[in-house]
Design a protein around this motif. Structure first.
Motif, PDB file in Angstrom:
ATOM      1  N   VAL A   1       0.830  -1.204   0.000  1.00 48.97           N
ATOM      2  CA  VAL A   1       0.000   0.000   0.000  1.00 48.97           C
ATOM      3  C   VAL A   1       0.862   1.250   0.000  1.00 48.97           C
ATOM      4  O   VAL A   1       1.731   1.419   0.863  1.00 48.97           O
ATOM      5  CB  VAL A   1      -0.934   0.019   1.229  1.00 48.97           C
ATOM      6  CG1 VAL A   1      -1.755   1.290   1.248  1.00 48.97           C
ATOM      7  CG2 VAL A   1      -1.827  -1.213   1.223  1.00 48.97           C
ATOM      8  N   ASP A   2       0.592   2.126  -0.970  1.00 51.81           N
ATOM      9  CA  ASP A   2       1.247   3.429  -1.029  1.00 51.81           C
ATOM     10  C   ASP A   2       0.165   4.487  -0.938  1.00 51.81           C
ATOM     11  O   ASP A   2      -0.431   4.874  -1.944  1.00 51.81           O
ATOM     12  CB  ASP A   2       2.047   3.563  -2.329  1.00 51.81           C
ATOM     13  CG  ASP A   2       2.788   4.889  -2.418  1.00 51.81           C
ATOM     14  OD1 ASP A   2       2.890   5.581  -1.378  1.00 51.81           O
ATOM     15  OD2 ASP A   2       3.249   5.243  -3.520  1.00 51.81           O
ATOM     16  N   ALA A   3      -0.146   4.922   0.264  1.00 48.75           N
ATOM     17  CA  ALA A   3      -1.232   5.874   0.491  1.00 48.75           C
ATOM     18  C   ALA A   3      -0.987   6.588   1.812  1.00 48.75           C
ATOM     19  O   ALA A   3      -0.150   6.167   2.614  1.00 48.75           O
ATOM     20  CB  ALA A   3      -2.576   5.148   0.530  1.00 48.75           C
ATOM     21  N   LYS A   4      -1.717   7.667   2.045  1.00 46.43           N
ATOM     22  CA  LYS A   4      -1.613   8.360   3.322  1.00 46.43           C
ATOM     23  C   LYS A   4      -2.119   7.475   4.454  1.00 46.43           C
ATOM     24  O   LYS A   4      -1.537   7.439   5.533  1.00 46.43           O
ATOM     25  CB  LYS A   4      -2.408   9.668   3.287  1.00 46.43           C
ATOM     26  CG  LYS A   4      -1.738  10.801   2.545  1.00 46.43           C
ATOM     27  CD  LYS A   4      -0.507  11.292   3.287  1.00 46.43           C
ATOM     28  CE  LYS A   4       0.113  12.491   2.583  1.00 46.43           C
ATOM     29  NZ  LYS A   4       1.354  12.943   3.275  1.00 46.43           N
ATOM     30  N   VAL A   5      -3.238   6.790   4.204  1.00 41.73           N
ATOM     31  CA  VAL A   5      -3.796   5.899   5.220  1.00 41.73           C
ATOM     32  C   VAL A   5      -4.294   4.622   4.557  1.00 41.73           C
ATOM     33  O   VAL A   5      -4.680   4.617   3.387  1.00 41.73           O
ATOM     34  CB  VAL A   5      -4.961   6.556   6.006  1.00 41.73           C
ATOM     35  CG1 VAL A   5      -4.483   7.785   6.770  1.00 41.73           C
ATOM     36  CG2 VAL A   5      -6.119   6.894   5.095  1.00 41.73           C
TER      37      VAL A   5
ATOM     38  N   LEU B   1       2.685  -1.769   4.506  1.00 46.53           N
ATOM     39  CA  LEU B   1       2.503  -0.326   4.473  1.00 46.53           C
ATOM     40  C   LEU B   1       3.727   0.366   3.893  1.00 46.53           C
ATOM     41  O   LEU B   1       4.872   0.024   4.230  1.00 46.53           O
ATOM     42  CB  LEU B   1       2.228   0.216   5.874  1.00 46.53           C
ATOM     43  CG  LEU B   1       1.047  -0.393   6.638  1.00 46.53           C
ATOM     44  CD1 LEU B   1       0.843   0.348   7.954  1.00 46.53           C
ATOM     45  CD2 LEU B   1      -0.213  -0.366   5.792  1.00 46.53           C
ATOM     46  N   GLY B   2       3.459   1.349   3.044  1.00 42.47           N
ATOM     47  CA  GLY B   2       4.539   2.149   2.507  1.00 42.47           C
ATOM     48  C   GLY B   2       5.034   3.163   3.528  1.00 42.47           C
ATOM     49  O   GLY B   2       4.403   3.370   4.572  1.00 42.47           O
ATOM     50  N   PRO B   3       6.153   3.812   3.269  1.00 40.11           N
ATOM     51  CA  PRO B   3       6.665   4.838   4.177  1.00 40.11           C
ATOM     52  C   PRO B   3       5.630   5.957   4.360  1.00 40.11           C
ATOM     53  O   PRO B   3       5.103   6.503   3.391  1.00 40.11           O
ATOM     54  CB  PRO B   3       7.905   5.363   3.456  1.00 40.11           C
ATOM     55  CG  PRO B   3       8.297   4.266   2.522  1.00 40.11           C
ATOM     56  CD  PRO B   3       7.026   3.617   2.098  1.00 40.11           C
ATOM     57  N   GLY B   4       5.322   6.271   5.598  1.00 40.46           N
ATOM     58  CA  GLY B   4       4.376   7.351   5.859  1.00 40.46           C
ATOM     59  C   GLY B   4       2.924   6.944   5.810  1.00 40.46           C
ATOM     60  O   GLY B   4       2.044   7.785   5.986  1.00 40.46           O
ATOM     61  N   THR B   5       2.621   5.654   5.588  1.00 37.54           N
ATOM     62  CA  THR B   5       1.239   5.195   5.561  1.00 37.54           C
ATOM     63  C   THR B   5       0.776   4.842   6.975  1.00 37.54           C
ATOM     64  O   THR B   5       1.427   4.064   7.670  1.00 37.54           O
ATOM     65  CB  THR B   5       1.075   3.963   4.660  1.00 37.54           C
ATOM     66  OG1 THR B   5       1.481   4.275   3.330  1.00 37.54           O
ATOM     67  CG2 THR B   5      -0.386   3.501   4.632  1.00 37.54           C
ATOM     68  N   LYS B   6      -0.349   5.400   7.397  1.00 34.88           N
ATOM     69  CA  LYS B   6      -0.903   5.127   8.710  1.00 34.88           C
ATOM     70  C   LYS B   6      -2.009   4.096   8.584  1.00 34.88           C
ATOM     71  O   LYS B   6      -2.902   4.210   7.734  1.00 34.88           O
ATOM     72  CB  LYS B   6      -1.476   6.409   9.327  1.00 34.88           C
ATOM     73  CG  LYS B   6      -2.135   6.209  10.686  1.00 34.88           C
ATOM     74  CD  LYS B   6      -1.146   5.749  11.741  1.00 34.88           C
ATOM     75  CE  LYS B   6      -1.826   5.626  13.101  1.00 34.88           C
ATOM     76  NZ  LYS B   6      -0.872   5.184  14.156  1.00 34.88           N
ATOM     77  N   ALA B   7      -1.988   3.073   9.445  1.00 31.97           N
ATOM     78  CA  ALA B   7      -3.013   2.032   9.426  1.00 31.97           C
ATOM     79  C   ALA B   7      -4.118   2.359  10.419  1.00 31.97           C
ATOM     80  O   ALA B   7      -3.845   2.707  11.570  1.00 31.97           O
ATOM     81  CB  ALA B   7      -2.393   0.680   9.760  1.00 31.97           C
ATOM     82  N   LEU B   8      -5.364   2.245   9.971  1.00 33.36           N
ATOM     83  CA  LEU B   8      -6.534   2.403  10.823  1.00 33.36           C
ATOM     84  C   LEU B   8      -7.387   1.156  10.679  1.00 33.36           C
ATOM     85  O   LEU B   8      -7.692   0.730   9.558  1.00 33.36           O
ATOM     86  CB  LEU B   8      -7.354   3.639  10.445  1.00 33.36           C
ATOM     87  CG  LEU B   8      -6.696   4.985  10.680  1.00 33.36           C
ATOM     88  CD1 LEU B   8      -5.996   5.472   9.413  1.00 33.36           C
ATOM     89  CD2 LEU B   8      -7.740   6.028  11.089  1.00 33.36           C
ATOM     90  N   ALA B   9      -7.784   0.577  11.814  1.00 30.55           N
ATOM     91  CA  ALA B   9      -8.543  -0.668  11.804  1.00 30.55           C
ATOM     92  C   ALA B   9      -9.994  -0.410  12.177  1.00 30.55           C
ATOM     93  O   ALA B   9     -10.287   0.396  13.064  1.00 30.55           O
ATOM     94  CB  ALA B   9      -7.927  -1.658  12.786  1.00 30.55           C
ATOM     95  N   TYR B  10     -10.899  -1.100  11.492  1.00 28.64           N
ATOM     96  CA  TYR B  10     -12.300  -1.093  11.903  1.00 28.64           C
ATOM     97  C   TYR B  10     -12.722  -2.522  12.213  1.00 28.64           C
ATOM     98  O   TYR B  10     -12.068  -3.484  11.817  1.00 28.64           O
ATOM     99  CB  TYR B  10     -13.207  -0.455  10.849  1.00 28.64           C
ATOM    100  CG  TYR B  10     -13.337  -1.177   9.521  1.00 28.64           C
ATOM    101  CD1 TYR B  10     -14.230  -2.227   9.354  1.00 28.64           C
ATOM    102  CD2 TYR B  10     -12.599  -0.768   8.404  1.00 28.64           C
ATOM    103  CE1 TYR B  10     -14.376  -2.871   8.136  1.00 28.64           C
ATOM    104  CE2 TYR B  10     -12.732  -1.405   7.181  1.00 28.64           C
ATOM    105  CZ  TYR B  10     -13.628  -2.450   7.045  1.00 28.64           C
ATOM    106  OH  TYR B  10     -13.763  -3.086   5.828  1.00 28.64           O
ATOM    107  N   GLY B  11     -13.815  -2.648  12.964  1.00 22.95           N
ATOM    108  CA  GLY B  11     -14.339  -3.966  13.261  1.00 22.95           C
ATOM    109  C   GLY B  11     -13.718  -4.634  14.468  1.00 22.95           C
ATOM    110  O   GLY B  11     -13.917  -5.824  14.702  1.00 22.95           O
ATOM    111  N   GLY B  12     -12.983  -3.897  15.266  1.00 25.43           N
ATOM    112  CA  GLY B  12     -12.387  -4.486  16.461  1.00 25.43           C
ATOM    113  C   GLY B  12     -11.175  -3.699  16.892  1.00 25.43           C
ATOM    114  O   GLY B  12     -10.409  -3.238  16.035  1.00 25.43           O
TER     115      GLY B  12
END
Length: 246
Positions: free
Chosen positions: A101-105, A118-129
């Motif tokens: 993944v190359d994206a902001k989030v 995750l690419g450099p600078g990509t923030k992970a956000l989780a849903y569903g738990g």
């Protein structure tokens, strides 16, 4: 109505349920959904999402099991909310991101995050738990306390918003949703069942944007039966093939 943010703002003033799901005890109202989209859009801005930024949203499993509808997200509207939140910020949203993944989030079900690099600078956000990884943000928890007002983004109809086999603009998607409403004579009384994956842009148009235009309800979950089906083979008399939409 010029951009997808206008559709969300209109939803804020509507009565009645937008989503009914087997995973929620109560329906998800139009007004509550719109406010949640705005809160999520404001949250994404904290992570650098602005006009033209890339947002990756995982809207369906890569390899569904025999019990799954192909590519479907189950009974949660979270991927739809995330898509529209990115749209209100002026971002370009990919609903079928690659493994790298190359994206902001990256916004994905908590159980699936490990499948993505995750690419450099990509923030992970989780849903569903709630995630156990402290580097992963919990989407629902963080969005809850955000500003419930529309994000202060300037978005134009020609701006790109959905990346798929090609990139579609706000104007492209809204025009297509209007055509679906007219061709299938959709009304507020209709109930939509999504039997095609959200990774198909036609499903987004016919199964999300078109019902929002008329104030209809979207039924989530594999057992749902409504008046209009988006893809699949069900008992509904009106079936929209998402492959014919865009």
């Amino acid at each position: 109505m010029q951009v997808l943010g206008d559709l969300v703002a209109e939803a804020r003033e509507r009565d009645g349920p937008l989503f009914e799901s087997t995973e929620r005890a109560a329906p998800y109202s139009y007004a509550d959904f719109a406010v949640t989209v705005w809160k999520t859009g404001n949250l994404l801005r904290h992570y650098g999402v602005r006009a033209g930024a890339r947002v990756a949203v995982v809207a369906g499993p890569k390899a569904p099991t025999e019990d799954d509808q192909p590519g479907w997200l189950g009974g949660t509207p979270d991927p739809i909310m995330a898509f529209l939140a990115g749209a209100t910020d002026g971002a370009v949203v990919d609903l079928d991101p690659p493994a790298a993944v190359d994206a902001k989030v990256l916004i994905a079900p908590n159980d699936w995050l490990a499948d993505y690099e995750l690419g450099p600078g990509t923030k992970a956000l989780a849903y569903g738990g709630p995630p156990e990884d402290p580097t992963v943000a919990h989407l629902e928890r963080e969005a809850w306390s955000e500003n419930p007002l529309e994000p202060p983004a300037e978005v134009a109809p020609e701006d790109p918003v959905l990346a798929a086999d090609q990139t579609y603009s706000h104007g492209d998607l809204l025009a297509a949703s209007r055509e679906v409403v007219e061709e299938y004579d959709l009304t507020t009384d209709d109930e939509f069942v999504l039997r095609a994956p959200l990774t198909n842009p036609g499903t987004v148009v016919a199964g999300v944007l078109a019902p929002m235009r008329v104030g209809a309800t979207v039924l989530l979950g594999p057992e749902a039966v409504g008046t209009v089906a988006i893809g699949g083979d069900g008992p509904e008399e009106r079936v929209v093939d998402p492959a014919t939409i865009l």
